[in-house]
Motif scaffolding. Sequence first.
Motif: not given
Length: 346
Positions: A171-174, A195-212
């Motif tokens: 808890a509290g991890s990323s 897991s209880p982790a905060r999930v941070i997603a990165l991509d170059v595509s706005e479409d894939k960021l919306e999917l994330a």
Amino acid sequence: MKAIQYRTIGREPELVDIPTPEPGPGQVLLQVTAAGVCHSDAFLMGLPREQYTFGLPLTLGHEGAGRVAAVGAGVDDGLLGVNALVYGPWGCGQCWHCAQGMENYCSRAADLGIVPPGLGAPGAIAEYMIVDSPRHLVPIGELDPVTTVPLTDAGLTPYHAITRSLGKLRAGSSAVVIGAGGLGHVAIQLLRHLSPARVIALDVSEDKLELARSVGAHEVLRSDAGAAEGVRRFTGPAGAALVLDFVGMQPTLDLSMAVAGVGSDVAIVGLGDGQAAAQVGFFRGAYETNVAVPYWGARHELIELVDLARQGVLDIAVERFDLDDGVEAYRRLLAGTLRGRAVIVP
């Protein structure tokens, strides 16, 4: 039967007619119901002649699902009609790793000439395929093969990479996911469920960021020159406990090392161009950062993923193509315009 094969170095794959195979002793003939398209296919087809070692012609497809149509001598005919996934990283079945179900790390495969379907052996993007042993079938019952077949790689690979690091995701991890495509969007869902982790997603595509976002990422960021600073705004000085790089290019490996925290795990999953390398050493990253290159996953992990699918945990984005249009799936893959996983249905 129809199949999609890579036949000429440097050219795109072709739809061809080839003889329908017959199962030999110990083998299974599968009538293919779905086959996934993967960046690994594009990687091998992009190799120059002097580096290409997979044989020609090569029927593509290492993500396969189908119905058992025939069995060879010595195989229980009670398998006839069973709907199953194909566990792709075939091994000898006898070495220490294989005895643990980790045929992905078979110590004898290279010496024995054992190669995975679609990556040396004839693959799943065809009307029928040969599976070398019934132990490489994982029954799926009434699950839809089209949405389930990506579990064999796009699910299994991130599942294996994540479960080896679950002890660090408190808890509290990323956890950072770089690349929110076919594998990355599944990884996000697995991280949220396991897991209880905060999930941070990165991509170059706005479409894939919306999917994330749609599959549960807590935060999304564009993967650009300011990405490391952006991730650190979310993680604080602790950095990320786990970084999963599903791209594997030099800029993303550099980003991975820049955001990893003390005692973290960095998993290099993406093949990239095959030339990138993580920079490890004093003054090159956080102390006790563990960098690994996991490969595929174990048989028992695929069984666990099927169980998760039955529970409705996973929502895998797929784009469906007929076999006649399968070459177009590869064109879309290379263009980066697929949303999730391309699945070819014979």
